[in-house]
Design an enzyme around this catalytic site. Structure first.
Site, PDB file in Angstrom:
ATOM      1  N   ASP A 167     -35.681  25.155 -37.880  1.00  0.00           N
ATOM      2  CA  ASP A 167     -34.303  25.399 -37.428  1.00  0.00           C
ATOM      3  C   ASP A 167     -33.267  25.281 -38.553  1.00  0.00           C
ATOM      4  OD1 ASP A 167     -32.060  25.660 -35.798  1.00  0.00           O
ATOM      5  OD2 ASP A 167     -32.075  23.556 -35.217  1.00  0.00           O
TER       6      ASP A 167
ATOM      7  N   SER B 259     -29.955  29.959 -36.155  1.00  0.00           N
ATOM      8  CA  SER B 259     -30.603  29.644 -34.891  1.00  0.00           C
ATOM      9  C   SER B 259     -30.174  30.630 -33.798  1.00  0.00           C
ATOM     10  CB  SER B 259     -30.313  28.194 -34.519  1.00  0.00           C
ATOM     11  OG  SER B 259     -31.236  27.716 -33.566  1.00  0.00           O
TER      12      SER B 259
END
Length: 290
Positions: A180, A51
């Site tokens: 994510d 991320s």
């Protein structure tokens, strides 16, 4: 001949690799840890990122010095109108979808466009063009498992790794949907044990009790729940096999979307620089004594 090889091996400098974890705006603190490496003259043998850690790590792996990444972050986040204008250009949802059809998300963003608009110039298209070998971790939503990228399109991998559900739309990659990476591996130091003598992990999900004295909004609840989940995953990983060095910048007071507080985040994280220097020095000394 063997004696010569043994002596050459003894002279080899221990290698260092670093993992930069997820955490939204808190991940700006990764810049401070990378500055510590630069100041010590240490070039990582590899970087792993999830991320926001992948966003910062890829810029560093492209050859930027950490101080230049700091300057870039402060510059691009300095003006709210400029940031909001860029985000509007990256918006893929339409208000009509929500108002007329009762579905869709009018603020959903395209993470690949966001990267293009906010990343520093000079970040290459592919992993192969990076100056430092890099691993990016995303979540394969289609297969419900971890997706690990070491080659191919860098922007696709990083965009997928940062595609927080509810904020970014998933990224398509070879017939799969990526979201994510924090959903499966918020702190991907486990991918570095085989590539370096010293593995550093920088965790920005860690934090104590929330200081919030009111009920959270629905958005705060969603992102807060994600951070709690990521913290729990990371805690179990560390219990099973910790990294050689674990650094936790003091950024727990910041929220996932506090990007306009970048300067405060960097100042709050500054203390981790001396902590990391001391830990690396200790690890190097221990290796040389063996």
């Amino acid at each position: 001949m063997k004696a010569i090889l043994d002596r050459a091996s003894d002279r080899r400098q221990p290698t260092v690799a670093i993992a930069l974890g997820s955490g939204g705006a808190r991940g700006i603190a990764h810049v401070v840890a990378l500055e510590a490496l630069d100041e010590m003259g240490i070039r990582p043998a590899a970087i792993a990122g999830t991320s926001m850690g992948a966003v910062v790590g890829a810029a560093y792996a492209a050859g930027m010095e950490a101080r230049d990444i700091r300057a870039h972050v402060l510059k691009v986040l300095r003006t709210r109108s400029n940031v909001l204008g860029k985000l509007l250009r990256a918006r893929v949802g339409r208000f009509a979808d929500l108002l007329l059809r009762g579905r869709g998300n009018p603020v959903l963003l395209d993470p690949e466009i966001v990267l293009e608009l906010f990343w520093p110039a000079g970040v290459p298209e592919t992993f192969d063009a990076l100056a430092i070998p890099t691993i990016v971790v995303a979540t394969n939503y289609s297969e419900r498992n971890e997706a690990v990228f070491r080659s191919g399109s860098l922007s696709t991998a990083v965009a997928g790794s940062m595609a927080i559900p509810g904020l970014f739309r998933p990224v398509e990659s070879e017939g799969c949907l990526l979201i994510d990476g924090g959903a499966v591996n918020p702190l991907p130091y486990d991918h570095l044990f085989d590539v370096a003598d010293i593995v550093i992990a920088v965790d920005v999900t860690f934090g104590g009790r929330s200081r919030m004295r009111r009920a959270p909004t629905s958005l705060e609840s969603m992102f807060g729940a994600a951070q709690i989940m990521q913290g729990a995953i990371t805690a179990q990983k560390i219990k099973r096999r910790p990294p050689d060095i674990l650094i936790r910048p003091r950024v727990e007071q910041f929220g996932l979307l506090d990007f306009f507080r970048a300067g405060q985040i960097l100042r709050s994280a500054e203390g981790c620089k001396e902590e990391l220097r001391a830990a690396i020095t200790s690890q190097l000394a221990a290796i040389r004594r063996r």
